[in-house]
Design an enzyme around this catalytic site. Structure first.
Site, PDB file in Angstrom:
ATOM      1  N   ARG A 136     -31.629   6.056  52.911  1.00 21.59           N
ATOM      2  CA  ARG A 136     -30.217   5.701  53.145  1.00 21.59           C
ATOM      3  C   ARG A 136     -29.441   5.717  51.823  1.00 21.59           C
ATOM      4  O   ARG A 136     -29.806   5.007  50.867  1.00 21.59           O
ATOM      5  CB  ARG A 136     -30.150   4.332  53.830  1.00 21.59           C
ATOM      6  CG  ARG A 136     -28.735   3.969  54.201  1.00 21.59           C
ATOM      7  CD  ARG A 136     -28.688   2.759  55.089  1.00 21.59           C
ATOM      8  NE  ARG A 136     -27.481   2.018  54.810  1.00 21.59           N
ATOM      9  CZ  ARG A 136     -27.081   0.975  55.481  1.00 21.59           C
ATOM     10  NH1 ARG A 136     -27.795   0.520  56.479  1.00 21.59           N
ATOM     11  NH2 ARG A 136     -25.959   0.360  55.164  1.00 21.59           N
ATOM     12  N   ARG A 147     -21.655  -3.680  47.360  1.00 21.28           N
ATOM     13  CA  ARG A 147     -21.633  -4.145  48.758  1.00 21.28           C
ATOM     14  C   ARG A 147     -21.796  -5.660  48.824  1.00 21.28           C
ATOM     15  O   ARG A 147     -21.162  -6.318  49.647  1.00 21.28           O
ATOM     16  CB  ARG A 147     -22.746  -3.443  49.559  1.00 21.28           C
ATOM     17  CG  ARG A 147     -22.383  -2.000  49.895  1.00 21.28           C
ATOM     18  CD  ARG A 147     -23.602  -1.154  50.175  1.00 21.28           C
ATOM     19  NE  ARG A 147     -24.296  -1.527  51.384  1.00 21.28           N
ATOM     20  CZ  ARG A 147     -25.588  -1.261  51.602  1.00 21.28           C
ATOM     21  NH1 ARG A 147     -26.317  -0.640  50.672  1.00 21.28           N
ATOM     22  NH2 ARG A 147     -26.142  -1.598  52.731  1.00 21.28           N
TER      23      ARG A 147
HETATM   24  P1  AMP Z   1     -23.820  -1.280  57.558  1.00 18.84           P
HETATM   25  O1  AMP Z   1     -24.689  -0.229  58.150  1.00 18.84           O
HETATM   26  O2  AMP Z   1     -23.321  -2.282  58.567  1.00 18.84           O
HETATM   27  O3  AMP Z   1     -24.442  -1.943  56.347  1.00 18.84           O
HETATM   28  O4  AMP Z   1     -22.509  -0.535  57.028  1.00 18.84           O
HETATM   29  C1  AMP Z   1     -22.573   0.460  56.022  1.00 18.84           C
HETATM   30  C2  AMP Z   1     -21.177   0.703  55.440  1.00 18.84           C
HETATM   31  O5  AMP Z   1     -20.284   1.146  56.484  1.00 18.84           O
HETATM   32  C3  AMP Z   1     -20.489  -0.516  54.848  1.00 18.84           C
HETATM   33  O6  AMP Z   1     -20.890  -0.755  53.512  1.00 18.84           O
HETATM   34  C4  AMP Z   1     -19.017  -0.128  54.958  1.00 18.84           C
HETATM   35  O7  AMP Z   1     -18.668   0.792  53.945  1.00 18.84           O
HETATM   36  C5  AMP Z   1     -18.974   0.619  56.290  1.00 18.84           C
HETATM   37  N1  AMP Z   1     -18.679  -0.290  57.415  1.00 18.84           N
HETATM   38  C6  AMP Z   1     -19.504  -0.603  58.457  1.00 18.84           C
HETATM   39  N2  AMP Z   1     -18.927  -1.474  59.291  1.00 18.84           N
HETATM   40  C7  AMP Z   1     -17.691  -1.729  58.766  1.00 18.84           C
HETATM   41  C8  AMP Z   1     -16.619  -2.578  59.148  1.00 18.84           C
HETATM   42  N3  AMP Z   1     -16.699  -3.364  60.234  1.00 18.84           N
HETATM   43  N4  AMP Z   1     -15.509  -2.581  58.375  1.00 18.84           N
HETATM   44  C9  AMP Z   1     -15.418  -1.817  57.276  1.00 18.84           C
HETATM   45  N5  AMP Z   1     -16.393  -1.017  56.845  1.00 18.84           N
HETATM   46  C10 AMP Z   1     -17.533  -0.963  57.569  1.00 18.84           C
END
Ligand code: AMP
Length: 194
Positions: A136, A147
């Site tokens: 990833r 993050r």
């Molecule tokens: P995750 O897989 O949930 O860790 O998401 C990976 C990345 O996708 C995050 O670091 C954000 O850049 C983007 N992302 C996912 N969900 C959201 C959200 N609800 N709002 C804004 N960005 C998001």
């Protein structure tokens, strides 16, 4: 019907526990991160935009993210009938307000927020391991740091928001996967039996 948000820092185990919740309660899983990664892999217009934010560890703008989620809900009416587990959404107060509106417009509501609480050093280790195992792209040390900063600044305030709504169920996310899921089931029991 059971609508749940699974909430926690990046690397807190939201995806893993979502798999358990799907199996146990037959819920439809919406991971906004997965939706966006799928668009990136297909190089859609949304994917090209999303990649600019994800690769830097920043959040996609709220209005865009809300419309993406509305599209997912509207394109899967039968699958969402038993309830949805929202994984990675909301990540800001504005998104939480939009989610409440979205569910109210569909004649339902958010029943609970499972908050996976994990120590900071564990988060970093888990994401580095995941990066190695899955490739990833945003699981690299520089993006992980950003993050986590974004999480503390923009997403953490949601904890108090949902505590105030009486929906927050804190779960110790430092335990084993099975022990965490047992705690989740116990916390959800009063809500499921209603
Ligand atoms: P995750 O897989 O949930 O860790 O998401 C990976 C990345 O996708 C995050 O670091 C954000 O850049 C983007 N992302 C996912 N969900 C959201 C959200 N609800 N709002 C804004 N960005 C998001």
């Amino acid at each position: 019907m059971l609508n749940i948000v699974i909430f926690g820092a990046p690397g807190s185990g939201k995806g893993t526990q979502s798999d358990n919740l799907i199996r146990e309660y037959g819920l439809y899983h919406i991971s906004t991160g997965e939706v966006l990664r799928d668009h990136i892999s297909r190089a859609t217009k949304l994917g090209v935009i999303a990649d600019r934010y994800i690769s830097k560890g920043n959040l996609i703008p709220d209005d865009l993210m809300v419309s993406v989620l509305e599209d997912v809900l509207d394109s899967n009416p039968e699958k969402t009938a038993r309830g949805v587990i929202f994984d990675g959404f909301p990540r800001t107060i504005d998104q939480a307000v939009a989610l409440n509106d979205m569910l109210a417009r569909r004649g339902t509501l958010l029943h609970a927020v499972i908050g996976l609480e994990v120590d900071e050093d564990q988060l970093m280790n888990r994401m580095l391991l995941r990066g190695k195992e899955t490739g990833r792209a945003d699981d690299n040390p520089v993006t992980i740091k950003q993050r986590l900063e974004v999480y503390h600044r923009q997403t953490c305030p949601l904890r108090d928001y949902y505590i105030a709504e009486g929906k927050y169920l804190p779960i110790n996310g430092n335990n084993s996967i099975d022990a965490i899921f047992e705690d989740i089931k116990k916390a959800l029991a009063p809500i499921v039996s209603k």
